[in-house]
Design a protein around this motif. Structure first.
Motif, PDB file in Angstrom:
ATOM      1  N   GLY A   1       0.855  -1.180   0.000  1.00 32.64           N
ATOM      2  CA  GLY A   1       0.000   0.000   0.000  1.00 32.64           C
ATOM      3  C   GLY A   1       0.889   1.227   0.000  1.00 32.64           C
ATOM      4  N   THR A   2       0.749   2.088   0.999  1.00 32.78           N
ATOM      5  CA  THR A   2       1.597   3.275   1.109  1.00 32.78           C
ATOM      6  C   THR A   2       2.674   3.121   2.172  1.00 32.78           C
ATOM      7  OG1 THR A   2       0.039   4.258   2.695  1.00 32.78           O
ATOM      8  CG2 THR A   2      -0.299   4.769   0.364  1.00 32.78           C
ATOM      9  N   GLU A   3       2.751   1.950   2.810  1.00 36.26           N
ATOM     10  CA  GLU A   3       3.681   1.734   3.922  1.00 36.26           C
ATOM     11  C   GLU A   3       4.894   0.954   3.461  1.00 36.26           C
ATOM     12  OE1 GLU A   3       3.699  -0.587   8.228  1.00 36.26           O
ATOM     13  OE2 GLU A   3       1.812   0.194   7.408  1.00 36.26           O
ATOM     14  N   LEU A   4       6.106   1.451   3.839  1.00 34.89           N
ATOM     15  CA  LEU A   4       7.335   0.745   3.503  1.00 34.89           C
ATOM     16  C   LEU A   4       7.395  -0.568   4.278  1.00 34.89           C
ATOM     17  CD1 LEU A   4      10.099   0.728   2.083  1.00 34.89           C
ATOM     18  CD2 LEU A   4      11.027   1.918   4.077  1.00 34.89           C
ATOM     19  N   ALA A   5       7.489  -1.687   3.535  1.00 37.18           N
ATOM     20  CA  ALA A   5       7.476  -3.006   4.166  1.00 37.18           C
ATOM     21  C   ALA A   5       8.863  -3.617   4.301  1.00 37.18           C
ATOM     22  CB  ALA A   5       6.576  -3.956   3.360  1.00 37.18           C
ATOM     23  N   ASP A   6       9.760  -3.345   3.347  1.00 35.60           N
ATOM     24  CA  ASP A   6      11.080  -3.968   3.400  1.00 35.60           C
ATOM     25  C   ASP A   6      11.999  -3.241   2.423  1.00 35.60           C
ATOM     26  OD1 ASP A   6      13.122  -5.654   4.099  1.00 35.60           O
ATOM     27  OD2 ASP A   6      12.102  -7.507   3.538  1.00 35.60           O
TER      28      ASP A   6
ATOM     29  N   SER B   1      -0.096 -11.116   1.478  1.00 35.59           N
ATOM     30  CA  SER B   1      -0.949 -10.717   0.367  1.00 35.59           C
ATOM     31  C   SER B   1      -1.296  -9.239   0.483  1.00 35.59           C
ATOM     32  CB  SER B   1      -2.225 -11.560   0.351  1.00 35.59           C
ATOM     33  OG  SER B   1      -2.944 -11.375   1.570  1.00 35.59           O
ATOM     34  N   GLY B   2      -1.764  -8.676  -0.616  1.00 30.89           N
ATOM     35  CA  GLY B   2      -2.133  -7.268  -0.634  1.00 30.89           C
ATOM     36  C   GLY B   2      -1.584  -6.582  -1.866  1.00 30.89           C
ATOM     37  N   SER B   3      -1.766  -5.278  -1.945  1.00 33.86           N
ATOM     38  CA  SER B   3      -1.261  -4.485  -3.054  1.00 33.86           C
ATOM     39  C   SER B   3       0.156  -4.029  -2.728  1.00 33.86           C
ATOM     40  CB  SER B   3      -2.162  -3.273  -3.301  1.00 33.86           C
ATOM     41  OG  SER B   3      -1.654  -2.474  -4.345  1.00 33.86           O
ATOM     42  N   HIS B   4       1.101  -4.314  -3.635  1.00 33.20           N
ATOM     43  CA  HIS B   4       2.506  -4.007  -3.401  1.00 33.20           C
ATOM     44  C   HIS B   4       3.065  -3.148  -4.544  1.00 33.20           C
ATOM     45  CE1 HIS B   4       1.814  -7.423  -0.742  1.00 33.20           C
ATOM     46  NE2 HIS B   4       2.888  -7.049  -0.073  1.00 33.20           N
ATOM     47  N   ARG B   5       4.113  -2.416  -4.206  1.00 35.28           N
ATOM     48  CA  ARG B   5       4.747  -1.532  -5.178  1.00 35.28           C
ATOM     49  C   ARG B   5       6.251  -1.488  -4.885  1.00 35.28           C
ATOM     50  NH1 ARG B   5       5.586   4.100  -5.015  1.00 35.28           N
ATOM     51  NH2 ARG B   5       4.537   4.124  -2.988  1.00 35.28           N
ATOM     52  N   LEU B   6       7.051  -1.501  -5.942  1.00 32.12           N
ATOM     53  CA  LEU B   6       8.494  -1.428  -5.808  1.00 32.12           C
ATOM     54  C   LEU B   6       8.995  -0.064  -6.272  1.00 32.12           C
ATOM     55  CD1 LEU B   6       9.663  -4.933  -7.115  1.00 32.12           C
ATOM     56  CD2 LEU B   6       9.462  -4.178  -4.746  1.00 32.12           C
ATOM     57  N   VAL B   7       9.953   0.468  -5.526  1.00 33.25           N
ATOM     58  CA  VAL B   7      10.610   1.722  -5.892  1.00 33.25           C
ATOM     59  C   VAL B   7      12.114   1.482  -5.828  1.00 33.25           C
ATOM     60  CG1 VAL B   7      11.006   4.136  -5.290  1.00 33.25           C
ATOM     61  CG2 VAL B   7       8.718   3.149  -5.041  1.00 33.25           C
ATOM     62  N   LEU B   8      12.819   1.751  -6.928  1.00 33.06           N
ATOM     63  CA  LEU B   8      14.256   1.554  -6.995  1.00 33.06           C
ATOM     64  C   LEU B   8      14.953   2.909  -7.020  1.00 33.06           C
ATOM     65  CD1 LEU B   8      12.837  -0.928  -8.674  1.00 33.06           C
ATOM     66  CD2 LEU B   8      15.199  -1.471  -9.261  1.00 33.06           C
ATOM     67  N   ILE B   9      16.030   3.013  -6.240  1.00 35.32           N
ATOM     68  CA  ILE B   9      16.860   4.214  -6.258  1.00 35.32           C
ATOM     69  C   ILE B   9      18.119   3.872  -7.042  1.00 35.32           C
ATOM     70  CG2 ILE B   9      18.023   5.975  -4.905  1.00 35.32           C
ATOM     71  CD1 ILE B   9      14.977   5.875  -4.536  1.00 35.32           C
ATOM     72  N   ALA B  10      18.252   4.443  -8.222  1.00 33.53           N
ATOM     73  CA  ALA B  10      19.391   4.193  -9.100  1.00 33.53           C
ATOM     74  C   ALA B  10      20.060   5.526  -9.399  1.00 33.53           C
ATOM     75  CB  ALA B  10      18.941   3.508 -10.392  1.00 33.53           C
ATOM     76  N   GLU B  11      21.181   5.782  -8.732  1.00 35.86           N
ATOM     77  CA  GLU B  11      21.910   7.040  -8.857  1.00 35.86           C
ATOM     78  C   GLU B  11      20.974   8.207  -8.527  1.00 35.86           C
ATOM     79  OE1 GLU B  11      23.718   7.008 -12.720  1.00 35.86           O
ATOM     80  OE2 GLU B  11      25.257   5.564 -12.098  1.00 35.86           O
ATOM     81  N   ASP B  12      20.689   9.071  -9.501  1.00 32.88           N
ATOM     82  CA  ASP B  12      19.847  10.241  -9.238  1.00 32.88           C
ATOM     83  C   ASP B  12      18.397  10.016  -9.668  1.00 32.88           C
ATOM     84  OD1 ASP B  12      21.989  11.667  -8.219  1.00 32.88           O
ATOM     85  OD2 ASP B  12      22.584  12.381 -10.198  1.00 32.88           O
ATOM     86  N   ASN B  13      17.999   8.755  -9.817  1.00 35.54           N
ATOM     87  CA  ASN B  13      16.656   8.438 -10.292  1.00 35.54           C
ATOM     88  C   ASN B  13      15.889   7.613  -9.274  1.00 35.54           C
ATOM     89  OD1 ASN B  13      16.872   9.450 -13.203  1.00 35.54           O
ATOM     90  ND2 ASN B  13      18.620   8.057 -13.087  1.00 35.54           N
ATOM     91  N   GLN B  14      14.639   7.956  -9.101  1.00 37.77           N
ATOM     92  CA  GLN B  14      13.714   7.167  -8.299  1.00 37.77           C
ATOM     93  C   GLN B  14      12.748   6.515  -9.265  1.00 37.77           C
ATOM     94  OE1 GLN B  14      11.883   8.900  -4.746  1.00 37.77           O
ATOM     95  NE2 GLN B  14       9.904   8.115  -5.435  1.00 37.77           N
ATOM     96  N   ILE B  15      12.932   5.208  -9.473  1.00 33.41           N
ATOM     97  CA  ILE B  15      12.148   4.476 -10.475  1.00 33.41           C
ATOM     98  C   ILE B  15      11.000   3.772  -9.773  1.00 33.41           C
ATOM     99  CG2 ILE B  15      12.231   2.725 -12.275  1.00 33.41           C
ATOM    100  CD1 ILE B  15      15.265   3.297 -12.453  1.00 33.41           C
ATOM    101  N   GLU B  16       9.786   4.162 -10.107  1.00 30.08           N
ATOM    102  CA  GLU B  16       8.598   3.632  -9.452  1.00 30.08           C
ATOM    103  C   GLU B  16       7.891   2.660 -10.383  1.00 30.08           C
ATOM    104  OE1 GLU B  16       6.214   6.893  -8.179  1.00 30.08           O
ATOM    105  OE2 GLU B  16       7.798   7.810  -6.965  1.00 30.08           O
ATOM    106  N   LEU B  17       7.652   1.443  -9.881  1.00 29.40           N
ATOM    107  CA  LEU B  17       6.947   0.425 -10.653  1.00 29.40           C
ATOM    108  C   LEU B  17       5.466   0.471 -10.312  1.00 29.40           C
ATOM    109  CD1 LEU B  17       9.932  -0.428 -10.769  1.00 29.40           C
ATOM    110  CD2 LEU B  17       9.185  -2.814 -10.681  1.00 29.40           C
ATOM    111  N   GLU B  18       4.633   0.227 -11.311  1.00 29.22           N
ATOM    112  CA  GLU B  18       3.200   0.187 -11.069  1.00 29.22           C
ATOM    113  C   GLU B  18       2.887  -0.896 -10.036  1.00 29.22           C
ATOM    114  OE1 GLU B  18       1.908  -0.412 -15.201  1.00 29.22           O
ATOM    115  OE2 GLU B  18       0.883   1.517 -15.028  1.00 29.22           O
TER     116      GLU B  18
END
Length: 207
Positions: A158-163, A180-197
């Motif tokens: 959801g909106t809470e950081l899990a790991d 179970s639940g709705s999950h989202r991944l966010v990657l920090i790569a150098e100066d970019n914050q890459i957000e996955l649907e």
């Protein structure tokens, strides 16, 4: 190095770590003997510290502690200027037709692929050893010459950081026993914050 040359920093490091020949070690020690007692005491301390460090093996922290430490010391988005990039879903095996003859009550591994201009991220989701949980294994494939290792991967439920995880030399990362639940991944790569649907767990039945 001659008697009139200054002692270089690299020579001191090599002396501390015993990387010089016996003659070079004696020459550095003779030169250090001419320095102030305070400098000599500092060098003796550094050498003792180096020797103690070589005898101590630092164990990898437990997974949950590793995540907590990363979360504590990783700079927040507010402290870094990051360009936000959205990676879109390009493949989801849950949306593919089921194989003929496969029982609908069986669960299969789910493959999800995300893509943006910077990277492609392939994710596999499988049942965990805990029957009601899932394991997530992913791999990052950069589209440029950027390294795939040591990228910080945040898992949100959801909106809470899990790991939090880090990619290895092959761009691989993992999360275990994910509920179970709705999950989202966010990657920090150098100066970019890459957000996955976002994607939903549990796995889809084969249909």
């Amino acid at each position: 190095m001659t008697g009139t040359d200054p002692i270089t920093f690299q020579s001191l490091i090599d002396w501390i770590e015993h990387r010089l020949t016996d003659a070079e070690m004696r020459e550095v020690e003779d030169r250090l003997a001419m320095l102030s007692p305070q400098t000599q005491a500092t060098m003796d301390w550094l050498r003792a510290f180096s020797e103690a460090r070589s005898r101590v093996k630092i164990e990898q922290p437990a997974g949950n502690l590793h995540a907590v430490l990363l979360n504590q010391f990783q700079p927040t988005v507010a402290q870094r200027i990051l360009q936000r990039v959205t990676a879109l879903l390009t493949f989801d095996s849950a949306q593919q037709p089921a194989l003929a003859g496969v029982r609908s009550v069986e669960l299969r591994a789910r493959q999800i692929v995300y893509d943006c201009d910077l990277i492609e991220v392939a994710i596999n989701v499988r049942p965990s050893r805990q029957s009601d949980r899932l394991d997530i294994n992913g791999q990052v494939f950069p589209h440029t010459s950027a390294a795939a290792s040591d990228l910080v991967v945040h898992l949100f439920r959801g909106t809470e950081l899990a790991d939090i995880s880090l990619t290895n030399d092959f761009g691989e990362f993992s999360f275990t026993a994910v509920p179970s639940g709705s999950h989202r991944l966010v990657l920090i790569a150098e100066d970019n914050q890459i957000e996955l649907e976002a994607f939903d767990l549990p796995l889809s039945a084969t249909g």
